[in-house]
Design a protein around this motif. Structure first.
Motif, PDB file in Angstrom:
ATOM      1  N   GLY A 342       0.790  -1.228   0.000  1.00  0.00           N
ATOM      2  CA  GLY A 342       0.000   0.000   0.000  1.00  0.00           C
ATOM      3  C   GLY A 342       0.816   1.268   0.000  1.00  0.00           C
ATOM      4  O   GLY A 342       0.269   2.361   0.196  1.00  0.00           O
ATOM      5  N   ILE A 343       2.120   1.168  -0.249  1.00  0.00           N
ATOM      6  CA  ILE A 343       2.993   2.344  -0.247  1.00  0.00           C
ATOM      7  C   ILE A 343       2.977   2.997  -1.623  1.00  0.00           C
ATOM      8  O   ILE A 343       3.426   2.401  -2.604  1.00  0.00           O
ATOM      9  CB  ILE A 343       4.426   1.976   0.166  1.00  0.00           C
ATOM     10  N   VAL A 344       2.451   4.204  -1.681  1.00  0.00           N
ATOM     11  CA  VAL A 344       2.340   4.961  -2.931  1.00  0.00           C
ATOM     12  C   VAL A 344       3.296   6.145  -2.863  1.00  0.00           C
ATOM     13  O   VAL A 344       3.359   6.858  -1.857  1.00  0.00           O
ATOM     14  CB  VAL A 344       0.892   5.453  -3.153  1.00  0.00           C
ATOM     15  N   LEU A 345       4.046   6.357  -3.943  1.00  0.00           N
ATOM     16  CA  LEU A 345       5.079   7.406  -3.968  1.00  0.00           C
ATOM     17  C   LEU A 345       4.873   8.351  -5.147  1.00  0.00           C
ATOM     18  O   LEU A 345       5.812   8.713  -5.855  1.00  0.00           O
ATOM     19  CB  LEU A 345       6.472   6.756  -4.033  1.00  0.00           C
ATOM     20  N   ASN A 354       7.082   8.532   3.499  1.00  0.00           N
ATOM     21  CA  ASN A 354       7.667   7.189   3.422  1.00  0.00           C
ATOM     22  C   ASN A 354       9.188   7.217   3.289  1.00  0.00           C
ATOM     23  O   ASN A 354       9.798   6.223   2.880  1.00  0.00           O
ATOM     24  CB  ASN A 354       7.068   6.430   2.235  1.00  0.00           C
ATOM     25  N   ALA A 355       9.805   8.338   3.645  1.00  0.00           N
ATOM     26  CA  ALA A 355      11.254   8.481   3.478  1.00  0.00           C
ATOM     27  C   ALA A 355      12.028   7.416   4.249  1.00  0.00           C
ATOM     28  O   ALA A 355      13.006   6.846   3.748  1.00  0.00           O
ATOM     29  CB  ALA A 355      11.696   9.872   3.917  1.00  0.00           C
ATOM     30  N   ALA A 356      11.602   7.119   5.482  1.00  0.00           N
ATOM     31  CA  ALA A 356      12.315   6.117   6.290  1.00  0.00           C
ATOM     32  C   ALA A 356      12.240   4.740   5.643  1.00  0.00           C
ATOM     33  O   ALA A 356      13.228   3.993   5.617  1.00  0.00           O
ATOM     34  CB  ALA A 356      11.733   6.074   7.704  1.00  0.00           C
ATOM     35  N   ALA A 357      11.065   4.395   5.100  1.00  0.00           N
ATOM     36  CA  ALA A 357      10.912   3.095   4.433  1.00  0.00           C
ATOM     37  C   ALA A 357      11.750   3.034   3.167  1.00  0.00           C
ATOM     38  O   ALA A 357      12.336   1.998   2.834  1.00  0.00           O
ATOM     39  CB  ALA A 357       9.437   2.842   4.109  1.00  0.00           C
ATOM     40  N   ILE A 358      11.823   4.158   2.436  1.00  0.00           N
ATOM     41  CA  ILE A 358      12.635   4.203   1.223  1.00  0.00           C
ATOM     42  C   ILE A 358      14.100   3.961   1.572  1.00  0.00           C
ATOM     43  O   ILE A 358      14.798   3.194   0.900  1.00  0.00           O
ATOM     44  CB  ILE A 358      12.468   5.558   0.513  1.00  0.00           C
ATOM     45  N   VAL A 363      18.188   1.768   0.279  1.00  0.00           N
ATOM     46  CA  VAL A 363      19.566   2.150   0.604  1.00  0.00           C
ATOM     47  C   VAL A 363      20.225   1.142   1.540  1.00  0.00           C
ATOM     48  O   VAL A 363      21.234   0.527   1.194  1.00  0.00           O
ATOM     49  CB  VAL A 363      19.607   3.566   1.227  1.00  0.00           C
ATOM     50  N   SER A 364      19.650   0.952   2.726  1.00  0.00           N
ATOM     51  CA  SER A 364      20.283   0.070   3.725  1.00  0.00           C
ATOM     52  C   SER A 364      20.270  -1.383   3.285  1.00  0.00           C
ATOM     53  O   SER A 364      21.303  -2.050   3.252  1.00  0.00           O
ATOM     54  CB  SER A 364      19.584   0.233   5.074  1.00  0.00           C
ATOM     55  N   ALA A 365      19.068  -1.898   2.936  1.00  0.00           N
ATOM     56  CA  ALA A 365      18.963  -3.318   2.564  1.00  0.00           C
ATOM     57  C   ALA A 365      19.223  -3.549   1.084  1.00  0.00           C
ATOM     58  O   ALA A 365      19.551  -4.668   0.686  1.00  0.00           O
ATOM     59  CB  ALA A 365      17.573  -3.849   2.924  1.00  0.00           C
ATOM     60  N   ILE A 388      17.605  11.947   2.424  1.00  0.00           N
ATOM     61  CA  ILE A 388      16.851  11.489   3.595  1.00  0.00           C
ATOM     62  C   ILE A 388      17.581  11.827   4.884  1.00  0.00           C
ATOM     63  O   ILE A 388      16.984  12.316   5.848  1.00  0.00           O
ATOM     64  CB  ILE A 388      16.584   9.973   3.491  1.00  0.00           C
ATOM     65  N   ASP A 389      18.900  11.598   4.907  1.00  0.00           N
ATOM     66  CA  ASP A 389      19.676  11.871   6.116  1.00  0.00           C
ATOM     67  C   ASP A 389      19.733  13.354   6.442  1.00  0.00           C
ATOM     68  O   ASP A 389      19.975  13.745   7.605  1.00  0.00           O
ATOM     69  CB  ASP A 389      21.094  11.308   5.988  1.00  0.00           C
ATOM     70  N   ALA A 390      19.527  14.191   5.435  1.00  0.00           N
ATOM     71  CA  ALA A 390      19.520  15.638   5.658  1.00  0.00           C
ATOM     72  C   ALA A 390      18.178  16.144   6.170  1.00  0.00           C
ATOM     73  O   ALA A 390      18.002  17.352   6.365  1.00  0.00           O
ATOM     74  CB  ALA A 390      19.897  16.361   4.364  1.00  0.00           C
ATOM     75  N   GLY A 391      17.228  15.216   6.360  1.00  0.00           N
ATOM     76  CA  GLY A 391      15.931  15.610   6.907  1.00  0.00           C
ATOM     77  C   GLY A 391      14.744  15.276   6.041  1.00  0.00           C
ATOM     78  O   GLY A 391      13.598  15.423   6.444  1.00  0.00           O
ATOM     79  N   ALA A 392      14.984  14.790   4.806  1.00  0.00           N
ATOM     80  CA  ALA A 392      13.904  14.396   3.885  1.00  0.00           C
ATOM     81  C   ALA A 392      12.842  15.498   3.767  1.00  0.00           C
ATOM     82  O   ALA A 392      11.656  15.246   3.947  1.00  0.00           O
ATOM     83  CB  ALA A 392      13.292  13.075   4.340  1.00  0.00           C
ATOM     84  N   LYS A 393      13.303  16.680   3.459  1.00  0.00           N
ATOM     85  CA  LYS A 393      12.383  17.812   3.357  1.00  0.00           C
ATOM     86  C   LYS A 393      12.159  18.199   1.901  1.00  0.00           C
ATOM     87  O   LYS A 393      13.102  18.194   1.103  1.00  0.00           O
ATOM     88  CB  LYS A 393      12.937  19.018   4.121  1.00  0.00           C
TER      89      LYS A 393
END
Length: 395
Positions: A342-345, A354-358, A363-365, A388-393
């Motif tokens: 159900g993740i829509v981007l 959804n930045a953390a999931a992305i 990136v991580s996995a 994302i690490d800069a704040g995902a703004k």
């Protein structure tokens, strides 16, 4: 509509697979528990009649008295209940799910072009061939080593599975490699029931009906394969749920991670089997917990160092090109009817939410895009991480 209909087919088959798997594994757990918990019969008449062990139990408000004969009773009872269709339907539904999900979309679920650029038919041929080869190898091990070399048999089987997993890690994507190993082990289990346990039981029944003395070797073979199946249950269950946890199958050494988890799962099963025999070895679950913790620490993702500033527009262009093919209100990827989980981007707000999931998946996995079907580059993953690490703004 075709992808939507296929989702329903997968749902029904997965449901059947889960139900029959529970029934089969439950029967395996119960009968191995029963064998390990039997006590010598207290009645001399029972012992003289061929009873080798008995067990009293209480369940559901009633008392049960189970007896096991050393070979067979003097008179064949009617009705005689068989336990086989649980195993057959579990394998058939599992293979059907493999066909409609993995084989029908091998280019998406099995092949990772960064691992090996093979054709879908080649991936399917390798998969089917390994199901057969795995059973033949294991069956021949059992036949050639007999009953007196169980530790050697187990060691050789672990080595075989490790070699296959390592080889597959250079052919399939990590997710498909895990599922293939699970399917291979599950095929060994189903083969035990179809080709050894049930035929042996049928030989015992036929001998009684024909007035011949049953050959005890059939029971011994069945018991051996039944115990093997019991030890394989937890490893197979682990591979069944592994596709939900990309920190395992997306690791650079995914095959080694898999082997560690399979051994830990079998080690835990060994604890319960010993406990049912009256030996409670707490060192086993303690060491398994320590091993699992050590594995989790060893494969934990490392946060990359901060890079250059990346704008939201840049991150959005990467996500739309590499992720929104599937994660959209209207997915464009063949075989995908609705956005996974159900993740829509599609919109900036959805991407930020959804930045953390992305970051976790892409990136991580490095598990997404699935099979890297859209060709996300390392540089694009690094730029996504920086944004994302800069704040995902949004800009």
């Amino acid at each position: 509509m075709e992808a939507y209909a296929l989702d329903w087919v997968q749902l029904v088959i997965r449901w059947v697979h889960l139900i029959t798997g529970i029934a089969w594994i439950g029967a395996s757990f119960y009968f191995v528990f029963l064998d390990n918990s039997l006590l010598p019969p207290k009645s001399k008449d029972d012992a003289d009649a061929g009873v080798g062990g008995e067990l009293w139990a209480i369940h559901g408000g009633g008392f049960y008295h189970a007896q096991k004969y050393r070979v067979a009773p003097a008179v064949l009872p009617e009705p005689l209940h068989w336990f086989k269709w649980e195993a057959y339907w579990t394998w058939m539904s599992g293979f059907a799910l493999f066909v409609v999900m993995y084989y029908a979309h091998a280019g998406l679920y099995m092949i990772d072009r960064n691992v090996a650029d093979i054709a879908p038919w080649q991936a399917i041929a390798i998969s089917v061939g390994l199901l057969v080869a795995g059973w033949v190898f294991y069956d021949q091990l059992c036949k050639r080593l007999g009953f007196a070399h169980e530790r050697l048999l187990g060691t050789l089987l672990v080595v075989f599975v490790g070699v296959v997993a390592f080889a597959l890690s250079h052919v399939f994507g990590g997710r498909a490699m895990y599922m293939q190993i699970g399917a291979m082990l599950g095929t060994m289990m189903a083969g035990n029931v179809l080709f050894v346990i049930v035929p042996g039981q049928r030989a015992l029944v036929d001998a009684k009906r024909q007035g011949r003395a049953p050959d005890a070797v059939h029971g011994l073979r069945g018991k051996q394969r039944s115990v093997h199946n019991n030890y394989l249950t937890l490893p197979v269950l682990l591979t069944m749920i592994s596709n939900h946890y990309p920190m395992t199958f997306a690791h650079p050494h995914a095959w080694l991670v898999l082997m560690c988890m399979l051994l830990l799962a079998a080690w835990v099963r060994h604890f319960f089997n010993l406990r049912h025999r009256g030996r409670t070895v707490w060192a086993i679950p303690a060491s398994a917990a320590v091993g699992a913790l050590a594995l989790a620490i060893a494969i934990a993702p490392v946060k990359p160092s901060a890079g250059a500033h990346v704008s939201f527009a840049d991150a959005q262009s990467i996500i739309h090109a590499r992720c929104s093919v599937c994660h959209s209100e209207h997915p464009r990827q063949e075989g995908i009817a609705v956005a996974p989980k159900g993740i829509v981007l599609d919109t900036p707000a959805q991407i930020v939410a959804n930045a953390a999931a992305i970051r976790a998946q892409a990136v991580s996995a490095r598990a997404m895009p699935l099979g890297n079907v859209t060709g996300m580059t390392d540089d694009e993953r690094t730029r996504l991480a920086a944004w994302i690490d800069a704040g995902a703004k949004p800009d």
